[in-house]
Scaffold this motif. Structure first.
Motif, short mmCIF file in Angstrom:
data_model
loop_
_atom_site.label_atom_id
_atom_site.label_comp_id
_atom_site.label_asym_id
_atom_site.label_seq_id
_atom_site.Cartn_x
_atom_site.Cartn_y
_atom_site.Cartn_z
N VAL A 44 -0.92 -1.32 -4.66
CA VAL A 44 -1.88 -0.26 -4.92
C VAL A 44 -1.24 1.05 -4.49
CG1 VAL A 44 -4.20 0.62 -4.49
CG2 VAL A 44 -3.79 -1.85 -4.50
N TYR A 98 -9.25 -5.39 -1.55
CA TYR A 98 -8.43 -6.46 -2.13
C TYR A 98 -8.19 -7.55 -1.09
CZ TYR A 98 -6.80 -4.66 -6.69
OH TYR A 98 -6.71 -4.26 -8.00
N ARG A 119 -3.06 -0.77 -9.32
CA ARG A 119 -4.05 0.31 -9.42
C ARG A 119 -3.50 1.58 -8.82
NH1 ARG A 119 -10.02 -1.02 -7.55
NH2 ARG A 119 -10.21 1.10 -8.39
N GLU A 141 0.87 -1.17 0.00
CA GLU A 141 0.00 0.00 0.00
C GLU A 141 0.91 1.23 0.00
OE1 GLU A 141 -3.44 0.13 2.75
OE2 GLU A 141 -2.55 2.02 3.44
#
Length: 273
Positions: free
Chosen positions: A137, A208, A194, A117
């Protein structure tokens, strides 16, 4: 489907913060200001990742770091301090890069999926950390680079993970220029899955994690291991290997349960067997 064990805990263990909610284990880098990969940081991360791999209550691992810097790579001050050693730092340098390689491989070999993250800058070994994760992400503000060439130290070990995500020319562009790329370019290069607004980053990562955690843990373990093994093989060997994996997977109780549940139009109850 069997409910994921409801566990909530938060512990500070050296330079990382450890939190678990349900099946998601969140490891937050907490070594400000740069979240550098000191020996202590790498040891703490590897210990938790290996523990997670053996913990049945953990289904997914998230690596996170709030703020402007996700991870700035190795601790250059720690490395530089050892130039005064009798061997000019050779032994310490060897240990540092060996420990870093072990950490990255622990992420790949962990039977649980690992998600990065990324809110801020991921540079050098910090980018290597992101690229070693199964998914990543990033917030729109996140940036990425391998800037070793600027200081006379080519990012050779980060290159391993980078070149297994980006194409050769994209990887070489980053390695040779040392220039920073934005999150959109990182997605184009294949470094992240993403790119989302910062305020939704945690929400998207949690989605997710929840989705993955709802799957059979045995199936995820089998699939992750097979993915990384086959990707290094030639085409024929990869098909031979994955065909054997499929047979063993079909014989697992979770596959029998999952297929039976699909045919019977009900939710599966995973046993991890």
């Amino acid at each position: 489907m069997a409910e994921v064990v409801a566990i909530k805990r938060q512990d500070a263990q050296g330079p990382i913060i450890i939190e678990q909610t349900g099946g998601t284990l969140r490891l937050t880098l907490a070594n400000p200001p740069a979240n550098a990969l000191s020996l202590a940081m790498m040891a703490a991360l590897q210990a938790e990742i290996e523990r997670a791999g053996a913990d049945r209550s953990v289904r997914v691992v998230v690596l996170a770091a709030p703020g402007k810097v996700f991870c700035a790579g190795h601790d250059l001050k720690e490395l530089t301090a050892h130039r005064a050693d009798v061997d000019r730092g050779r032994a310490f340098f060897e240990r540092t890069f060996s420990d870093c390689s072990d950490l990255m491989q622990a992420i790949v070999h962990c039977p649980k999926p690992v998600i990065a993250e990324v809110e801020g800058l991921a540079t050098a070994a910090g980018l290597q950390l992101v690229a070693s994760c199964d998914l990543a992400v990033a917030a729109h503000e996140a940036t990425f680079c391998t800037p070793g060439v600027h200081i006379g130290l080519f990012c050779s070990t980060p290159m391993v993970a980078l070149s297994r995500n980006a194409s050769r020319k994209q990887a070489m562009e980053m390695l040779l220029t040392g220039e920073t790329i934005d999150a959109a370019t990182a997605k184009e290069f294949g470094l992240v899955n993403r790119v989302v607004p910062r305020e939704y980053l945690n929400q998207v990562v949690n989605k997710y994690a929840e989705t993955i955690a709802s799957k059979s843990p045995l199936t995820l373990k089998i699939g992750k291991e097979a993915f990384y093994r086959q990707v290094e093989m030639g085409l024929s060997d990869a098909y031979d290997y994955t065909a054997r994996v499929m047979v063993e997977n079909m014989l697992a109780r979770d596959a029998e349960e999952g297929i039976g549940a699909f045919v019977g139009k009900r939710k599966p109850e995973w046993k991890g067997e």
